[in-house]
Design an enzyme around this catalytic site. Structure first.
Site, PDB file in Angstrom:
ATOM      1  N   ARG A  73       5.508  11.388   4.788  1.00  0.00           N
ATOM      2  CA  ARG A  73       5.550  12.075   3.276  1.00  0.00           C
ATOM      3  C   ARG A  73       4.804  10.893   2.230  1.00  0.00           C
ATOM      4  NH1 ARG A  73      11.083   9.220   4.444  1.00  0.00           N
ATOM      5  NH2 ARG A  73      10.822   7.351   4.708  1.00  0.00           N
ATOM      6  N   GLU A  74       3.786  10.503   2.802  1.00  0.00           N
ATOM      7  CA  GLU A  74       2.916   9.461   2.192  1.00  0.00           C
ATOM      8  C   GLU A  74       1.239  10.350   1.847  1.00  0.00           C
ATOM      9  OE1 GLU A  74       2.465   5.409   4.492  1.00  0.00           O
ATOM     10  OE2 GLU A  74       4.410   5.680   4.097  1.00  0.00           O
ATOM     11  N   GLU A  96      -0.623  -1.228   1.811  1.00  0.00           N
ATOM     12  CA  GLU A  96       0.695  -0.524   1.057  1.00  0.00           C
ATOM     13  C   GLU A  96      -0.263  -0.352  -0.460  1.00  0.00           C
ATOM     14  OE1 GLU A  96       2.933   1.182   2.251  1.00  0.00           O
ATOM     15  OE2 GLU A  96       3.619  -0.128   4.279  1.00  0.00           O
ATOM     16  N   HIS A 114      -1.285   2.775   3.448  1.00  0.00           N
ATOM     17  CA  HIS A 114      -0.009   3.428   3.699  1.00  0.00           C
ATOM     18  C   HIS A 114       0.947   3.540   2.356  1.00  0.00           C
ATOM     19  CE1 HIS A 114       0.993   3.784   7.735  1.00  0.00           C
ATOM     20  NE2 HIS A 114       0.324   2.808   7.997  1.00  0.00           N
ATOM     21  N   SER A 115       2.108   4.073   1.701  1.00  0.00           N
ATOM     22  CA  SER A 115       2.212   4.547   0.717  1.00  0.00           C
ATOM     23  C   SER A 115       3.952   4.021   0.479  1.00  0.00           C
ATOM     24  CB  SER A 115       2.131   5.635   0.149  1.00  0.00           C
ATOM     25  OG  SER A 115       3.255   5.483  -0.760  1.00  0.00           O
ATOM     26  N   ARG A 143       4.222   2.693  15.056  1.00  0.00           N
ATOM     27  CA  ARG A 143       5.609   1.814  16.253  1.00  0.00           C
ATOM     28  C   ARG A 143       4.844   2.102  17.339  1.00  0.00           C
ATOM     29  NH1 ARG A 143       6.549   0.494  11.700  1.00  0.00           N
ATOM     30  NH2 ARG A 143       8.275  -0.018  10.508  1.00  0.00           N
TER      31      ARG A 143
END
Length: 422
Positions: A184-185, A385, A308-309, A256
């Site tokens: 979704r990023e 981020e 990432h976001s 992960r």
């Protein structure tokens, strides 16, 4: 406007409405929690983001939590019983998603009238792969496309090697960057693509091209990425169905699934959790692509960044326990150097970047690419981020250019550190 165009637009709107119906009545809450509570909640709820305690008036992490109407009945009393202060900030997530969908469609329509590849829209996975192939044809002496693997659903995961010496000069340092590990990023692939553009097309700093070799993976998780366009905008994981419980809860959190203290966090063991670690380390084809690219050049890779976001942060190891690597001071120094370069170009309303150990800034995590790449020997490894402003990872297209250009400044600062200190 022709009848055909009208019909296409009506169809697109109806599909968007249907796609977002699952989030009717879902609300977003900011919840003040400790880092340990954050880990526990991730096993049960969709935590969209976490704000470092250093930015919080309460001195606690502020987690952005999505609650369905049914979840509200269970979890708001839970928050109250534990004196976890919360504030509702979004009344109906479906409305927000429909608004984003309309903005994305308008931006794509405008960009389609230009012959130039746009860095201000959200491209689909195949469009991105086609663009990488076109660069390899236009710049065969600089760009090599690697067809690294097929995803679980059979999509080609591609990345580019950028080098003036075809990766044959073993004295040159390597920088590896990946994006879209979390589906979704959406704002992360444009950043990766813009970095490629600055190195290959516009060549704004020839030293970064001449004396450094680059590996850039614009979309690590194509199945999840495409699913977030077509079915579920909030999807985060892969779409694999090779683990127990996958019929009900498909997918693994790519970040992960790396083999660094994997399996040590109970919150990541639940297949239905957004942070599910998978049935074993490197169970996902997507994770193995990053692993293999790293291990092939680990002896001369100086810098790894996973984009990432969101949250305006540079996070470094060790995320599993909060201790620092032996080069912790240098990790912080280089992170601050990159952050300051970005902050100089940032919008006035943007939060300044936070740089720090991931476990101290947010919460303990296991199986991350940032920690695994540091463990196998890359000296400088970060989770980056990006900004979300008031939109989180639903960043409207009109902000994408700002984000890609300011982030390039930070990447260039990190690359220049490598250039002069490797």
């Amino acid at each position: 406007m022709t009848r055909l165009v009208v019909c296409v637009l009506i169809l697109a709107v109806s599909l968007a409405q249907g796609r977002h119906e699952k989030y009717e009545g879902h609300q977003l809450f900011r919840v003040a929690i400790t880092s340990e509570e954050l880990g526990k909640l991730e096993a049960h709820l969709d935590i969209l983001s976490a704000t470092p305690a250093t930015r919080s008036a309460s001195g606690k992490i502020e987690a952005l939590v999505r609650l369905s109407p049914a979840e509200k009945q269970q979890w708001l009393p839970y928050f109250n019983q534990r004196n976890m202060a919360y504030t509702k900030i979004i009344d109906n997530l479906a409305d927000i998603l429909r608004d984003e969908e309309a903005k994305v469609q308008r931006a794509r329509s405008a960009a389609s009238r230009s012959s130039r590849f746009s860095f201000e829209v959200y491209h689909r996975h195949q469009e991105i792969n086609d663009y990488l192939d076109s660069l390899a044809k236009r710049y065969p002496n600089l760009v090599t496309v690697i067809n690294a693997a097929l995803s679980f659903e059979g999509r080609q995961i591609k990345y580019v090697r950028i080098s003036t010496s075809r990766f044959e000069n073993l004295r040159k340092p390597v920088i590896i960057i990946d994006a879209a590990a979390h589906a979704r990023e959406w704002v992360t692939p444009p950043v990766a693509l813009y970095i490629i553009n600055q190195l290959v097309v516009d060549i704004v700093d020839s030293n970064l091209l001449e004396y450094i070799d680059w590996i850039i993976i614009p979309v690590v998780n194509p199945d999840g990425y495409e699913y977030s366009f077509d079915e579920d905008r909030m999807w985060r994981k892969t779409r694999s169905k090779a683990h127990p419980g996958s019929d009900e809860c498909p997918g693994v959190d790519v970040n992960r699934n790396f083999d660094h203290h994997w399996g040590t966090r109970p919150d990541s063991a639940n297949p239905c959790a957004i942070v599910f670690e998978g049935p074993r380390p490197f169970s996902e084809a997507e994770t193995r692509v990053v692993r293999d690219a790293v291990l092939q050049h680990v002896d001369r890779t100086a810098l790894y960044i996973s984009i990432h976001s969101y949250g305006n942060m540079f996070l470094y190891a060790w995320g599993n326990n909060g201790t620092l690597p032996d080069n912790g001071l240098i990790l912080n120094l280089v992170g601050v150097h990159m952050a300051e370069a970005i902050d100089k170009l940032a919008l006035d309303k943007a939060k300044r970047y936070v740089v720090g150990n991931a476990a101290h800034v947010l919460a303990k995590t296991s199986g991350t690419s940032r920690d695994w790449t540091r463990a196998v020997g890359i000296p400088l490894t970060y989770t980056l981020e990006l900004p979300g402003y008031e939109y989180g990872f639903l960043v409207p297209p009109e902000y994408v250019w700002q984000i890609v250009t300011e982030t390039w400044a930070g990447i260039a600062a990190g690359a220049n550190y490598v250039l002069y200190n490797w």
